[in-house]
Design an enzyme around this catalytic site. Structure first.
Site, short mmCIF file in Angstrom:
data_model
loop_
_atom_site.label_atom_id
_atom_site.label_comp_id
_atom_site.label_asym_id
_atom_site.label_seq_id
_atom_site.Cartn_x
_atom_site.Cartn_y
_atom_site.Cartn_z
N GLY A 114 -3.32 5.45 2.45
CA GLY A 114 -2.96 4.71 3.58
C GLY A 114 -1.63 4.20 3.69
O GLY A 114 -1.04 3.80 2.58
N LYS A 158 0.05 6.02 -14.41
CA LYS A 158 -1.41 6.33 -14.96
C LYS A 158 -2.25 7.11 -14.03
O LYS A 158 -1.95 7.03 -13.15
CB LYS A 158 -1.99 4.90 -15.08
CG LYS A 158 -1.27 3.88 -15.96
CD LYS A 158 -2.26 2.57 -15.96
CE LYS A 158 -1.53 1.54 -16.96
NZ LYS A 158 -2.40 0.36 -16.79
N PRO A 193 0.80 -1.01 0.08
CA PRO A 193 -0.19 -0.09 -0.12
C PRO A 193 0.84 1.21 0.02
O PRO A 193 0.33 2.36 -0.20
CB PRO A 193 -0.70 -0.09 1.17
CG PRO A 193 -0.04 -0.91 2.12
CD PRO A 193 0.67 -1.93 1.39
N ILE A 212 -4.75 -7.75 -7.57
CA ILE A 212 -5.88 -7.12 -7.08
C ILE A 212 -6.17 -5.71 -7.71
O ILE A 212 -5.43 -4.65 -7.67
CB ILE A 212 -5.94 -6.75 -5.52
CG1 ILE A 212 -5.72 -8.24 -4.95
CG2 ILE A 212 -7.06 -6.03 -5.08
CD1 ILE A 212 -6.86 -8.97 -5.00
N MET A 229 -10.43 2.76 -6.37
CA MET A 229 -10.48 3.99 -7.43
C MET A 229 -12.03 4.79 -7.28
O MET A 229 -12.58 4.77 -8.35
CB MET A 229 -10.39 3.31 -8.61
CG MET A 229 -8.86 2.78 -8.58
SD MET A 229 -8.63 1.68 -10.29
CE MET A 229 -9.21 0.08 -9.71
N ASP A 236 4.79 1.54 -11.39
CA ASP A 236 3.74 2.34 -11.41
C ASP A 236 4.03 3.69 -11.02
O ASP A 236 5.06 3.94 -10.32
CB ASP A 236 2.66 2.05 -10.61
CG ASP A 236 1.90 0.68 -11.05
OD1 ASP A 236 2.19 0.46 -12.32
OD2 ASP A 236 1.29 -0.05 -10.48
N GLY A 280 1.71 -1.19 -7.32
CA GLY A 280 1.12 -0.92 -6.09
C GLY A 280 0.32 -2.01 -5.66
O GLY A 280 -0.40 -2.64 -6.68
N GLY A 281 0.24 -2.04 -4.16
CA GLY A 281 -0.86 -3.33 -3.72
C GLY A 281 -0.09 -4.39 -3.98
O GLY A 281 0.81 -4.78 -3.96
N ASP A 282 -1.25 -5.22 -4.55
CA ASP A 282 -0.96 -6.61 -4.85
C ASP A 282 -1.21 -6.54 -6.59
O ASP A 282 -2.33 -6.27 -6.94
CB ASP A 282 -1.75 -7.66 -4.25
CG ASP A 282 -1.55 -9.11 -4.78
OD1 ASP A 282 -0.65 -9.76 -4.23
OD2 ASP A 282 -2.13 -9.45 -5.82
N ALA A 320 -3.65 -2.60 -1.28
CA ALA A 320 -4.21 -1.32 -0.60
C ALA A 320 -5.46 -1.40 0.54
O ALA A 320 -5.32 -0.68 1.63
CB ALA A 320 -4.65 -0.39 -1.60
#
Length: 271
Positions: A208, A67, A22, A103, A179, A45, A98-100, A129
């Site tokens: 977060g 993006k 996250p 996902i 999002m 990213d 970012g995150g996984d 996230a």
């Protein structure tokens, strides 16, 4: 027998999809850190914390594929092509997401493209996230007394109005929306039209695990106005469900009244 190069630390010409979590570098997995140190090409990213990027070798080629809503600097097809190009060139490529990766990270599309091109690929999962931000806010997504199911949806998917989310939010269920900042009012209207109570608790978790993180609570009927009022910006996660009452953001108003109870009374008076 064909050797699986994706598991060979000495293999050349491969792509490693890494979930950066996250945001906070301390939440990277040990495996992610180890593989970042091997990168010859780093395709990342735009929201990756600079401290995470610094874990790659200084001489690694860095390519940002940032993006933003409605404006992709590099379209997904271009990202796929970059991964394939550098993988076929014999490089150790780290794709940092970012995150996984799986996902709402489009990692599945990138794996498909790499496999089709014959490039060895492996995936290193990351803390998503939603999981990272909710844990920081002390907001359990499931709880024996409040929620036995959790669903993840994207708030910017095409055909948002036409999508059927009935049954995903409500009593005993938690809905997590990625999002969803720019479509917050549409999301609230959609859910209420599909039967979710206007006074259902909602949390918005902004940035977060990162410096400046905010956890805000309101009711579903106030979601769009709160996002505007508080000038919420991405990245942010929207969580809808009774578990929000357990959040570390469970602030009290003067006199000890819970903010959600206060808002519910205001909503009832306006009805």
């Amino acid at each position: 027998m064909v050797k699986d190069h994706s598991l060979d630390s000495q293999a050349r010409g491969r792509v490693i999809l890494i979930g950066a979590g996250p945001g906070d570098p301390d939440l990277l997995t040990v495996r992610a850190v180890r593989h970042l140190a091997m990168a010859e090409v780093l395709i990342h990213d735009g929201l990756i914390d600079p401290r995470v990027l610094d874990l790659a070798p200084a001489d690694a080629l860095r390519i940002s594929v940032a993006k933003k809503r409605d404006r992709h600097t590099v379209p997904q097809e271009g990202i796929n092509a970059l991964l394939v190009e550098h993988g076929l060139a014999g490089k150790i490529v780290v794709r940092l997401k970012g995150g996984d990766p799986f996902i709402f990270g489009r990692g599945g599309e990138e794996v498909e493209a790499l496999r089709a091109a014959g490039v060895a690929v492996e995936v290193i999962p990351g803390i998503s996230a939603a999981l990272g931000a909710s844990a920081e806010a002390m907001l359990p997504l499931t709880h024996r007394d409040w929620s036995s199911a959790v669903s993840f949806v994207a708030g910017t998917c095409k055909g948002l109005v036409a999508q059927d989310w009935s049954g995903l939010a409500g009593q005993g269920r938690t809905l997590v929306i990625y999002m969803g900042v720019t479509t917050a009012q549409d999301i609230a209207d959609k859910l209420m039209a599909q039967g979710v109570a206007p006074d259902m608790p909602v949390a918005v978790l902004e940035r977060g695990t990162l410096p400046g993180a905010r956890a805000m609570r309101t009711l579903l009927a106030d979601l769009g106005e709160m996002v505007s009022r508080e000038q919420v910006i991405s990245p942010a996660i929207v969580i809808i469900g009774e578990v929000v009452r357990l959040s570390d953001a469970a602030d009290k108003l003067a006199g000890g009244e819970d903010k959600l109870e206060h808002l519910a009374r205001q909503l009832e008076a306006m009805a």
